[in-house]
Design a protein around this motif. Structure first.
Motif, short mmCIF file in Angstrom:
data_model
loop_
_atom_site.label_atom_id
_atom_site.label_comp_id
_atom_site.label_asym_id
_atom_site.label_seq_id
_atom_site.Cartn_x
_atom_site.Cartn_y
_atom_site.Cartn_z
N LYS A 261 2.39 44.71 50.71
CA LYS A 261 3.04 45.39 51.98
C LYS A 261 2.55 46.60 52.12
N SER A 262 2.00 47.23 51.00
CA SER A 262 1.13 48.39 51.22
C SER A 262 0.02 48.39 51.86
N GLY A 263 -0.65 47.09 51.94
CA GLY A 263 -1.98 46.86 52.47
C GLY A 263 -2.96 46.91 51.87
N LEU A 264 -2.76 46.97 50.40
CA LEU A 264 -3.79 46.98 49.13
C LEU A 264 -4.33 45.50 49.05
N GLU A 265 -5.43 45.28 48.87
CA GLU A 265 -6.01 44.06 48.99
C GLU A 265 -6.81 43.73 47.68
N VAL A 266 -6.48 42.60 47.11
CA VAL A 266 -6.93 42.17 45.57
C VAL A 266 -7.66 40.80 45.69
N THR A 267 -8.45 40.34 45.24
CA THR A 267 -9.06 39.01 45.19
C THR A 267 -8.34 38.26 44.08
N ALA A 268 -7.84 37.17 44.23
CA ALA A 268 -6.94 36.26 43.30
C ALA A 268 -7.95 35.73 42.50
N LYS A 269 -7.81 35.89 41.18
CA LYS A 269 -8.66 35.10 40.21
C LYS A 269 -8.06 33.77 39.73
N GLN A 270 -8.67 32.79 39.75
CA GLN A 270 -8.04 31.61 39.43
C GLN A 270 -9.00 30.84 38.42
N GLN A 271 -8.38 30.25 37.22
CA GLN A 271 -9.11 29.40 36.17
C GLN A 271 -8.72 27.91 36.55
N ALA A 272 -9.69 27.34 37.26
CA ALA A 272 -9.58 26.07 37.79
C ALA A 272 -9.46 24.94 36.61
N VAL A 273 -8.30 24.07 36.55
CA VAL A 273 -8.51 22.87 35.82
C VAL A 273 -8.24 21.77 36.66
N MET A 274 -8.05 21.84 37.97
CA MET A 274 -8.41 20.67 38.78
C MET A 274 -8.87 21.12 40.09
N LEU A 275 -9.62 20.29 40.84
CA LEU A 275 -9.86 20.66 42.30
C LEU A 275 -9.34 19.66 43.28
N VAL A 276 -8.72 19.77 44.50
CA VAL A 276 -8.34 18.88 45.40
C VAL A 276 -8.66 19.27 46.68
N ASN A 277 -8.91 18.27 47.60
CA ASN A 277 -9.51 18.64 48.95
C ASN A 277 -8.51 18.52 49.87
N ASP A 278 -7.15 18.37 49.60
CA ASP A 278 -6.02 18.24 50.57
C ASP A 278 -4.91 19.26 50.29
N PRO A 279 -4.18 20.10 51.27
CA PRO A 279 -3.20 20.82 50.75
C PRO A 279 -1.87 20.05 50.24
N ASP A 280 -1.68 18.87 50.60
CA ASP A 280 -0.57 18.21 50.20
C ASP A 280 -0.55 17.80 48.71
N ALA A 281 -1.79 17.33 48.49
CA ALA A 281 -1.93 16.98 46.96
C ALA A 281 -2.29 18.13 46.24
N LEU A 282 -2.45 19.34 46.61
CA LEU A 282 -2.48 20.77 45.87
C LEU A 282 -1.09 21.05 45.53
N CYS A 283 0.01 20.69 46.43
CA CYS A 283 1.33 21.11 46.29
C CYS A 283 1.95 20.20 45.48
N ARG A 284 1.61 18.72 45.54
CA ARG A 284 2.02 18.07 44.47
C ARG A 284 1.82 18.26 42.81
#
Length: 307
Positions: free
Chosen positions: A208-231
């Motif tokens: 909310k202060s406007g500070l921007e930070v890159t999210a770091k992710q350790q991938a254990v699975m990749l999907v190409n659909d947001p519905d699959a991601l959510c599930r």
């Protein structure tokens, strides 16, 4: 090419045997009807009526011409009458496109009220996460994000979509929650690939202060659909950066927990796409107005941009 007025003046005069009677039927003066018929005869190069003090009689050429054009003229007039009568009444098949998850969660629930208000409209939904060629596909409207705008299409923004970090309660059990987006790297992640390019997008999050930070992710699975991601995230396979539109119901029922409540990523706008023609079909105009009003009444722009 003969004008409709000339042809109509001829056919109605032939039916009544009088320019005056035809004029009353057409709402014109007898002189205007006579002039239209004279123009038609001059353009065709043939006399259609034999005129006398007793009235009008079709010539042989006139009779053949009447038989050729009358049914077509009647069809045109019926079509004109039908379009005028139904211009204000939304009706017909309405071909629509939306992403599956968003469409089923936010658009299908609007349909009972829409169909009650416009019973003559038949929505034909195509649920697809990929941006489609709306014009080539014959779509009346689409709701989504990331569509290219070809000539003849316009976009009306409905809401801004924000991305939030979420995880299942089981995955978080006994673990410390991260303090900022860099801390997400300490957890396994389910990561979304672009359905078009196949690339993984680096997500920047801001507070909310406007500070921007890159999210770091350790991938254990990749999907190409947001519905699959959510599930996958609900199943506890990893944390995920999920649009609020997908996460909202799971946050409400407790199957997902939000991480970094003060941080969010911008996905962009979700918009209503339709052709830019000035005279939209009544069914399309009714749908556009209905969806825009529903988003406003239900305060969906605020819901979808929660952060």
């Amino acid at each position: 090419m003969e004008t409709l007025a000339n042809l109509e003046s001829f056919v109605r005069s032939a039916e009544s045997g009088s320019f005056s009677a035809a004029a009353r039927r057409l709402g014109l003066t007898p002189a205007a009807v006579s002039r239209n018929v004279a123009f038609l005869e001059r353009n065709l190069g043939v006399r259609l009526f034999a005129r006398s003090t007793r009235g009008l009689t079709l010539t042989e050429a006139g009779e053949r011409f009447r038989l050729s054009v009358q049914s077509g003229l009647d069809s045109i007039q019926e079509a004109i009458a039908d379009i005028k009568m139904n211009a204000g009444e939304p009706a017909g098949v309405l071909k629509l496109s939306a992403a599956p998850g968003f469409g089923m969660d936010f658009l299908l629930p609007l349909m009972p009220t829409f169909l009650e208000r416009y019973p003559g409209v038949i929505p034909d939904w195509v649920f697809d996460s990929r941006p489609l060629d709306l014009i080539a596909g014959g779509f009346d409207a689409a709701i989504g994000a990331g569509f290219d705008l070809p000539p003849g299409m316009v976009a009306r923004e409905l809401a801004q979509i924000h991305l939030i970090a979420v995880a299942s309660p089981a995955l978080l059990r006994g673990k410390r929650h991260p303090k900022d987006p860099t801390g997400l790297a300490e957890f396994p992640s389910v990561v979304l690939r672009s359905p078009l390019s196949g690339r993984v997008r680096t997500q920047v999050m801001r507070n909310k202060s406007g500070l921007e930070v890159t999210a770091k992710q350790q991938a254990v699975m990749l999907v190409n659909d947001p519905d699959a991601l959510c599930r996958a995230v609900v199943l506890g396979l990893g944390i995920g950066l999920i649009p609020v539109s997908h996460a909202a119901s799971h946050l409400e029922n407790g199957s997902l927990v939000r991480l970094l409540p003060n941080w969010y990523g911008d996905v962009g706008a979700i918009s209503l796409y339709f052709t830019s023609q000035k005279l939209l079909p009544a069914k399309t105009r009714a749908f556009i107005d209905f969806v825009v009003e529903a988003f406003k009444v239900q305060k969906l722009p605020q819901v979808l941009a929660t952060h």
